[in-house]
Scaffold this motif. Structure first.
Motif, mmCIF file in Angstrom:
data_model
loop_
_atom_site.group_PDB
_atom_site.id
_atom_site.type_symbol
_atom_site.label_atom_id
_atom_site.label_comp_id
_atom_site.label_asym_id
_atom_site.label_seq_id
_atom_site.Cartn_x
_atom_site.Cartn_y
_atom_site.Cartn_z
ATOM 1 N N ALA A 1 0.832 -1.198 0.000
ATOM 2 C CA ALA A 1 0.000 0.000 0.000
ATOM 3 C C ALA A 1 0.865 1.245 0.000
ATOM 4 C CB ALA A 1 -0.923 -0.004 1.201
ATOM 5 N N LYS A 2 0.528 2.175 -0.861
ATOM 6 C CA LYS A 2 1.235 3.442 -0.898
ATOM 7 C C LYS A 2 0.599 4.437 0.053
ATOM 8 C CE LYS A 2 2.592 7.128 -4.090
ATOM 9 N NZ LYS A 2 2.554 7.591 -5.486
ATOM 10 N N THR A 3 -0.733 4.381 0.164
ATOM 11 C CA THR A 3 -1.452 5.329 1.003
ATOM 12 C C THR A 3 -2.485 4.584 1.834
ATOM 13 O OG1 THR A 3 -1.234 6.973 -0.749
ATOM 14 C CG2 THR A 3 -2.757 7.473 1.031
ATOM 15 N N ILE A 4 -2.418 4.746 3.155
ATOM 16 C CA ILE A 4 -3.428 4.207 4.053
ATOM 17 C C ILE A 4 -4.122 5.388 4.711
ATOM 18 C CG2 ILE A 4 -3.837 2.866 6.149
ATOM 19 C CD1 ILE A 4 -1.503 1.110 5.401
ATOM 20 N N LEU A 5 -5.437 5.450 4.571
ATOM 21 C CA LEU A 5 -6.218 6.543 5.119
ATOM 22 C C LEU A 5 -7.184 6.032 6.169
ATOM 23 C CD1 LEU A 5 -7.081 8.593 1.893
ATOM 24 C CD2 LEU A 5 -5.197 8.946 3.498
ATOM 25 N N THR A 6 -7.576 6.937 7.062
ATOM 26 C CA THR A 6 -8.600 6.635 8.063
ATOM 27 C C THR A 6 -9.901 7.294 7.628
ATOM 28 O OG1 THR A 6 -6.982 6.501 9.838
ATOM 29 C CG2 THR A 6 -9.260 6.862 10.473
ATOM 30 N N ASP B 1 -9.353 2.002 8.951
ATOM 31 C CA ASP B 1 -8.245 2.277 8.042
ATOM 32 C C ASP B 1 -8.406 1.429 6.790
ATOM 33 O OD1 ASP B 1 -7.253 3.956 9.940
ATOM 34 O OD2 ASP B 1 -5.615 2.654 10.584
ATOM 35 N N TYR B 2 -8.067 2.025 5.646
ATOM 36 C CA TYR B 2 -8.170 1.277 4.394
ATOM 37 C C TYR B 2 -7.057 1.714 3.450
ATOM 38 C CZ TYR B 2 -10.098 5.450 2.140
ATOM 39 O OH TYR B 2 -10.254 6.707 1.635
ATOM 40 N N VAL B 3 -6.805 0.879 2.458
ATOM 41 C CA VAL B 3 -5.781 1.167 1.461
ATOM 42 C C VAL B 3 -6.392 2.054 0.385
ATOM 43 C CG1 VAL B 3 -4.233 0.205 -0.277
ATOM 44 C CG2 VAL B 3 -4.587 -0.991 1.895
#
Length: 994
Positions: free
Chosen positions: A491-496, A960-962
């Motif tokens: 994963a390059k970006t993990i966001l909440t 949290d997700y990719v």
């Protein structure tokens, strides 16, 4: 090759070579006709040697053509004129030859001593790393394991426990990076690349709070060229500084935000930061290391860095370049998952200054020094193994457990990390699953976490002889075939994300998310809360006990989440503490009007007053109104709501006092959370304004006290409690109009907004007041922390929002005379929320100028921790929350001086009811679904009857997700490696169990 130290004083050849040169004439006795001539020449040579021992023995004489030149040695008057010239140059040559031979000798000795020093340095470094590794063992021993458990740990900063080149290895041997303290797949040296950066590609954020170079210190180079960072030369470095006065207080840390442009996207997976601390003990902290392909959106590498378990390291420890940290070896070395990057941004912070001499005297210098920052792309083989040396104990080993720190932390489709135990020196291997390491989602692992040896367990390994020695094998493998686009493991970006979902009304009670949540250690990173459970300091988010529709109840049981709420403390003018009156921290509204707490249990002293009371019962905390007719009762069908006042946040008493705990669970939605910093009260602000004005906006808000108002209020301290007005001149503020009668000559004050209202003939031309500076923190000034204490939710305030207040307190002995009937006494500080470790006490009594306060003990209740004290071994403790110092003896001080730091932060937030994973709900990660269990559904329906009418039932889901995976994953394959940073074997040496 061994090198020995060479003593220059005992190895010099200068005198020998000089004497040899002077004595050439006597080295062949056959050239002398008589013995007397030979002896005379010997005497002359020795005389010249001692006469000119510290000077050149060449004597300048002007050559003439009459052959009368007197040679220094070995000549006769019959020689020709050519001899004079030959002699002249021969003497020069002899002197230079002696000097040359001595320089050659000194060179050889210097090289020998340099080699000796390097060998000694290497040996010392190895010993220091060994000590560091053993220190880790001692830390593990201190965690009170069972007495029969032997702990064996390796943090890979030496090879002492690794069987290097073992013939038991089936594949290639893993690479051990001792500087970073990790093992990786075998490195392919010929494919490694160092990524160069041009001077033009290095930039500093212009908003930083320092300047380049050493511009103030006397007698040192400036070192302000940024190109030194990328020249890979340890003899050059770049400096960045901020210089302040020695008397400066509360100086913000020096921050260096530096960016590197690599010209084009390049694969990067390794960074080395080589600092220069200028021979001081200051510590450099790395706040962030981020990469980007476009210079706009950055991704941190910090989540890719494995953190050693067992309380040895934390993230702050890893990114502090200090000798005290467990892995520090002079550089910050970081291996992380590969990514393409054209831009790298590094933020460095320096909190500690040191003293320098400048042309204007001594000053404090905050400085950041960087020798090199090196970017690399390291290539790896696809498989590798590492085997330990045998771990041998004196007793029989019965059970084995393994704990590790690794990346990825869970099994991944991209890697395989396996661990094996051998009890027969490598003849056979048994796989073991590390404790707390989860497998792939949906796949149950059959690998045991505990290996039994000769026990009664059905899975025990049976041997003919007791087992006293074991080996560990670590096998790393990269699954090259799985490096395809869309892999969540890269994963390059993990966001909440926070999503609000209505309560499902029929079975199955399922909520569908917009994205599949990620898992950490096999646990979905999902939180489900009921976000409408009242608030701390937000009146519009009151918890509704009665919704106002056809109801007339007068007894209510508060939610169980409220059962442990206690009245907060505040400081009085004499520095003692007192509980805040209930009306100032608990707000009960009936039909929109605030009611007060009853002054008596049976309401007998509150005849006709709108009051309530709260009592604790076996069923929980109960709020009730009078139903007997003595006090006022709530009107039928009126709404009843309750909320708390703002919550003061107390600094943690742990090492990081920026961390604080909340009384309640919050929704973790920053938009619903407000943090205010209350700085030290400002006293005696004076303002002048035009006579005749009736509405005056003061320069400050949050007014705490009016000292004087023009000619009408000229006393030095007329009002301390602004809610009362002894002289009748001031009325309570409502809205600036309706609080006044038509003929009133009075004033009111909107304390919160700092607005003065004058009515009638009352005029004023000036005001003197005190006010409380309040700063609301931005969302970037703080964040949630994953650590927890006793189940409480915690957050931490970043340096950008943190401010410590300083206090010097001096009191006289008369104020500190203790009650002689007691065995202990207390000293009251002026503030709540004192910073742990900042209190400094200096006192004197009639019998001692420097009173011995004894040893500081952890606070329990101010009594219990002091009971073991004796007159010869006194103790004291500090309640940092309430600002109280407890002494184990009653003392009358003739003087007492106290200095300390304090901080006051206040939070306003919505209270959430926390649902428990696998108890109140379950998560189906692949299908993006949350299932609410029946028990929680019924509980929610019951709770809904006590909430505001018309409120749609809903849950708040944080997860949290990719958001984005790395591009061109196939190109990253050869640069990807799993990492193992630490392991610990627990060997049970008896028939006990873990």
């Amino acid at each position: 090759m061994a090198y020995d130290f060479v003593d220059i004083n005992t190895r010099t050849t200068y005198l020998k070579n000089r004497l040899d040169s002077l004595s050439k004439a006597i080295q062949n006795s056959a050239s002398f006709q008589t013995q007397e001539a030979y002896v005379a020449e010997c005497n002359r040579v020795l005389g010249n040697f001692y006469k000119t021992i510290s000077e050149p023995y060449f004597e300048f004489q002007e050559a003439i053509r009459d052959n009368t030149l007197s040679p220094s040695f070995n000549s006769t008057p019959s020689q020709l004129i050519e001899f004079d010239y030959n002699l002249f140059w021969q003497q020069l040559l002899d002197n230079l030859t002696v000097l040359f031979l001595e320089m050659e000798n000194l060179e050889a000795m210097s090289i020998a001593n340099y080699n000796f020093a390097m060998v000694e340095l290497s040996d010392l470094t190895a010993r220091l790393k060994s000590v560091s590794s053993k220190l880790g063992d001692y830390i593990l021993y201190s965690q009170n394991p069972l007495k029969d458990v032997l702990l064996v740990r390796d943090s890979f900063n030496n090879l002492l426990r690794i069987d290097s080149g073992s013939n038991l290895i089936a594949d290639k041997e893993c690479d051990v990076n001792q500087e970073e303290g990790i093992i990786t797949l075998p490195v392919i040296p010929e494919n490694n690349k160092v990524i160069s950066v041009d001077k033009e590609g290095i930039t500093i954020d212009p908003t930083n709070n320092g300047v380049a170079g050493n511009n103030h210190e006397i007698g040192v180079a400036t070192n302000g060229e940024m190109s030194s960072i990328a020249d890979n030369n340890p003899d050059t470095w770049f400096e960045y500084e901020k210089v302040v006065s020695k008397t400066s207080e509360n100086v913000p840390p020096l921050v260096l935000d530096i960016s590197f442009n690599l010209k084009e996207p390049k694969i990067i997976n390794h960074i080395v930061i080589n600092p220069n601390n200028f021979g001081t003990k200051t510590v450099l902290t790395i706040d962030s290391i981020d990469t980007s392909t476009d210079g706009e959106f950055y991704t941190s590498i910090k989540d890719d860095i494995p953190i050693v378990g067992y309380e040895v390291e934390d993230e702050e420890n890893i990114f502090r370049l200090a000798p005290a940290t467990s892995k520090y070896a002079g550089q910050g070395v970081y291996t992380f998952t590969p990514r393409k990057a054209q831009y790298v941004r590094i933020v460095l912070r320096q909190n500690e200054p040191y003293v320098i001499s400048t042309s204007s005297g001594e000053k404090l210098r905050y400085a950041i020094g960087i020798r090199d920052i090196i970017f690399k792309s390291l290539a790896f083989e696809s498989k590798g193994e590492l085997i330990s040396k045998p771990f041998t104990v004196t007793d029989e080993i019965k059970k084995i457990m393994l704990e590790t720190t690794q990346t990825p932390v869970v099994d991944s489709e991209l890697t395989n990390i396996k661990y094996f135990i051998s009890h027969n020196d490598g003849a056979s291997w048994n796989e073991i699953q590390p404790k707390h390491i989860a497998g792939l989602s949906g796949i149950e692992s059959t690998v045991p976490e505990i290996i039994d040896l000769n026990t009664s367990s059905s899975n025990s390994i049976s041997t003919d002889n007791p087992i006293t020695s074991v080996r560990l094998k670590i096998s790393l493998e990269r699954e090259d075939a799985n490096f395809t686009e869309g892999s969540s493991s890269l994963a390059k970006t993990i966001l909440t994300k926070a999503e609000i979902h209505g309560m499902p009304l029929s079975s199955p009670f399922t909520i569908t998310l917009e994205n599949p949540p990620i898992e950490e250690l096999g646990t979905p990173k999902v939180e489900v809360v009921d976000p409408m459970f009242g608030s701390m300091g937000i009146p519009e988010s009151a918890y509704m006990l009665r919704d106002g529709d056809n109801t007339n109840e007068d007894v209510f049981y508060l939610p169980k989440e409220y059962k442990n709420v206690l009245a907060p403390w505040k400081k009085k003018t004499d520095n003692t503490k007192e509980m805040v009156p209930i009306k100032e921290w608990l707000y009960v509204y009936v039909g929109g009007e605030q009611w007060n707490h009853a002054t008596s249990v049976d309401f007998s002293t509150d005849v006709g007053n709108p009051v309530y009371k709260i009592t604790d019962t076996d069923q929980g905390r109960k709020l009730e109104f009078d139903s007997s007719g003595v006090a006022e009762s709530p009107p039928d069908n009126s709404s009843i709501g309750i909320h708390f006042g703002p919550e003061q946040l107390f600094p943690s008493e742990e090492n990081n006092y920026h961390v604080t705990s909340l009384n309640f669970k919050a929704s973790k939605t920053k938009d619903d959370f407000i943090i205010e910093r209350h700085d030290a009260e400002v006293i005696g602000v004076k303002e002048d304004f035009a006579n005749g004005a009736t509405r005056i906006n003061l320069a400050n808000k949050n007014i705490t006290n009016i000292r004087s108002l023009g000619q009408y209020l000229n006393q030095s301290l007329l009002y301390h409690d602004l809610s009362t007005n002894p002289s009748g001149l001031r009325v309570k503020f409502l809205n600036g109009q309706s609080e006044f009668g038509s003929s009133d000559n009075k004033f009111s004050l909107d304390e919160k907004n700092g607005i003065l209202y004058l009515h009638g003939d009352l005029t004023a031309t000036s005001i003197e007041y005190d006010y409380q500076p309040i700063v609301e923190l931005s969302a970037s000034d703080w964040d949630w922390t994953t650590s927890s204490t006793a189940g409480k939710q915690r957050l931490y305030i970043k340096d950008t929002g943190w401010k410590t207040q300083e206090k010097d307190l001096s009191v006289t002995g008369q104020e500190l005379i203790g009650d002689l009937s007691n065995t202990t006494m207390s000293i009251n500080l002026a503030h709540l929320g004192v910073i742990s470790g900042t209190v400094k006490l200096t006192g004197s009594t009639d019998g001692a100028d420097n009173f011995d306060f004894g040893k500081l003990w952890a606070f329990e209740d101010g009594i219990k921790e002091l009971e073991p004290a004796t007159p010869d071994a006194p103790r004291y403790s500090i309640d940092y929350k309430t600002g109280e110092i407890h002494l184990s003896q009653v003392v009358t001080f003739t003087s007492l001086s106290i200095t300390y730091s304090w901080a006051k932060y206040v939070a306003k937030y919505r209270i959430a009811r926390d649902l428990k994973l696998n108890t109140d709900y379950t998560v189906d990660v692949p299908n993006k679904q949350i299932k609410i269990v029946d028990k929680e559904f019924l509980k929610y329906l019951e709770t809904a009857h006590t909430t505001k009418s018309g409120r749609a039932g809903h849950y708040l889901v944080n997860y949290d997700y990719v958001a984005e995976t790395r591009e061109n994953i196939e190109e990253l394959k050869d640069y990807f490696t799993p990492v193992v940073k630490d392991y610990m074997l627990k060997l049970l040496r008896s028939a006990g169990v873990f």
